[in-house]
Write an enzyme that holds these catalytic residues in place. Structure first.
Site, PDB file in Angstrom:
ATOM      1  CG  ASP A  10      95.969 -34.501  -2.463  1.00 38.09           C
ATOM      2  OD1 ASP A  10      96.942 -34.636  -1.711  1.00 38.09           O
ATOM      3  OD2 ASP A  10      95.370 -33.404  -2.585  1.00 38.09           O
ATOM      4  CB  SER A  11      93.902 -34.479   1.688  1.00 39.00           C
ATOM      5  OG  SER A  11      94.554 -33.335   1.179  1.00 39.00           O
ATOM      6  CB  CYS A  29      98.605 -36.766  -0.190  1.00 38.61           C
ATOM      7  SG  CYS A  29      98.203 -35.979   1.373  1.00 38.61           S
ATOM      8  CD  GLU A  46      91.070 -29.105  -0.780  1.00 37.75           C
ATOM      9  OE1 GLU A  46      89.892 -29.496  -0.794  1.00 37.75           O
ATOM     10  OE2 GLU A  46      91.953 -29.579  -1.532  1.00 37.75           O
ATOM     11  CB  CYS A 103     102.161 -29.355   0.655  1.00 39.88           C
ATOM     12  SG  CYS A 103     100.360 -29.472   0.630  1.00 39.88           S
ATOM     13  CG  HIS A 150      96.575 -28.760  -1.521  1.00 42.98           C
ATOM     14  ND1 HIS A 150      96.675 -30.087  -1.218  1.00 42.98           N
ATOM     15  CD2 HIS A 150      95.240 -28.480  -1.547  1.00 42.98           C
ATOM     16  CE1 HIS A 150      95.454 -30.589  -1.055  1.00 42.98           C
ATOM     17  NE2 HIS A 150      94.571 -29.638  -1.251  1.00 42.98           N
TER      18      HIS A 150
HETATM   19  N1  DGL Z   1      98.226 -32.051  -0.503  1.00 38.69           N
HETATM   20  C1  DGL Z   1      98.566 -32.774   0.660  1.00 38.69           C
HETATM   21  C2  DGL Z   1     100.042 -32.812   0.904  1.00 38.69           C
HETATM   22  O1  DGL Z   1     100.783 -32.924  -0.048  1.00 38.69           O
HETATM   23  C3  DGL Z   1      97.805 -32.526   1.935  1.00 38.69           C
HETATM   24  C4  DGL Z   1      97.209 -31.241   2.193  1.00 38.69           C
HETATM   25  C5  DGL Z   1      96.252 -31.298   3.351  1.00 38.69           C
HETATM   26  O2  DGL Z   1      95.193 -31.912   3.204  1.00 38.69           O
HETATM   27  O3  DGL Z   1      96.570 -30.718   4.405  1.00 38.69           O
HETATM   28  O4  DGL Z   1     100.508 -32.781   2.024  1.00 38.69           O
END
Ligand code: DGL
Length: 357
Positions: free
Chosen positions: A7-8, A70, A155, A189, A191
């Protein structure tokens, strides 16, 4: 071999948690590119480049199967990597995304047939959810809505703060304004589940909120069952290793909270962070702009700082460091100090004397 989860940043932990609950016997390596998150506001080229590096780093650590936990990487990089890169790197390795399994799980879920998908600007702009849903459920009305502030909130460990309340209300209102008949919201997403309590509180009981963790875990279990040749290669000692491109202490404290267990991550430096390949990512039009700034400010600290940025971007590290040092000599409070710190951080190389010339 362990299974790689990428993941990012921290978001993929919401997927990892469910995968480990469903498939605890497997070995995993989690890689969070926290130093370069968020991905959601970045260009296709960057998300693709960053993701490819992460995949290669996981391959180098023995992962034959990598899950993109992600959505942004799944939307922007998955297909290119599957079609163009894997055949060259190693056709026996596999990378899987999160969007298709999520969409497949939505059949019959909505009573009104109106579904909202919240995602990063990158995922929403790619229309990956609408395109996938069109194939599997063409009657459903789907509204995609971007929530650019939610990833930075997570984050920066602000998911429980009043600031998060404000942005939860802002984006949910925005989505429901576009389609008031929505009865199901997909958190597109990884996150976003970190904000799920606030989201649930805001929308009330009647709205269904779909988080991806359980769905992706179930689909991975199914994939491994259908692909015994891959499953056989997976080691099963129940181990987990965490990698981050950020400072590991910072990662440990935030990730431990999310996973509710002690985490000890190691730092991984991805090639682009060493800036060897930055030239490919430096927009061609940027260099003349930097040059004209330098010409206008030949001898002040800001001129030297910009010169440093240019040299750094061209991969000329020692010239860049000299430029930053010159800027600091002219103005001890110069922003070049930060650039120099970042430089050293990136190179994983500290020299306090150089920082205080
Ligand atoms: N958690 C990631 C997603 O599902 C990316 C979030 C990001 O880095 O912008 O899209």
């Amino acid at each position: 071999m362990p299974i790689g989860i990428f993941d990012s940043g921290y978001g993929g932990l919401t997927i990892l948690r469910e995968i480990r609950r469903r498939l605890p016997q497997y070995d995993y390596v989690y890689l969070g590119d926290n130093a370069r998150a968020p991905y959601g506001t970045r260009s296709f080229e960057l998300v693709y480049g960053f993701t490819l590096e992460a995949v290669k780093a996981l391959f180098e650590r023995g992962c034959n199967l990598v899950i993109f936990a992600c959505n942004t990487a799944s939307a922007k990089a998955l297909r290119s990597i599957q079609q163009n890169d894997l055949p060259q790197i190693d056709p026996s390795r596999r990378v899987l995304g999160v969007i298709r399994p999520t969409v497949e799980s939505l059949a019959g879920i909505s009573k009104t047939g109106h579904i909202g998908v919240l995602g990063t600007p990158g995922t929403v702009a790619s229309h990956s959810y609408a395109l996938e849903l069109e194939k599997s459920a063409p009657d459903m009305k789907i509204t995609e809505y971007a929530c650019p502030m939610w990833v930075p909130l997570v984050e920066n460990n602000e998911a429980a703060s009043p600031g998060a309340d404000y942005f939860v209300a802002e984006y949910i209102d925005g989505l429901l304004e576009k389609d008031p008949e929505i009865d199901t919201i997909v958190l597109g997403c990884t996150h976003f589940p970190m904000l799920i309590d606030k989201i649930r509180n805001y929308v009330g009981d009647k709205m269904k909120i779909i988080a991806q963790g359980g769905i992706v875990a179930e689909s991975l279990a199914d994939y491994l069952m259908r692909h015994p040749e891959i499953d056989e290669k997976c080691e099963k000692n129940g181990s987990i290793q965490y990698l981050t491109t950020e400072n590991p202490e910072k990662f440990n404290s935030i990730a431990s909270m999310f996973m509710q267990e002690d985490i000890e991550a190691s730092r991984v430096i991805l090639p682009i962070q060493s800036l060897d390949t930055i030239r490919e990512f430096m927009p061609a039009e940027a260099l003349p702009l930097l040059d004209s700034y330098i010409a206008l400010h030949p001898n002040d600290d800001e001129g030297y700082r910009i010169r440093g940025i240019k040299h750094w971007a061209l991969g000329q590290r020692s010239s860049a460091i000299n430029d930053y040092l010159a800027a600091i000599r002219i103005n001890p409070d110069s922003k070049a100090k930060m650039a120099l710190r970042t430089t050293y951080d990136i190179l994983n190389y500290y020299n306090k004397d150089l920082l205080n010339p």
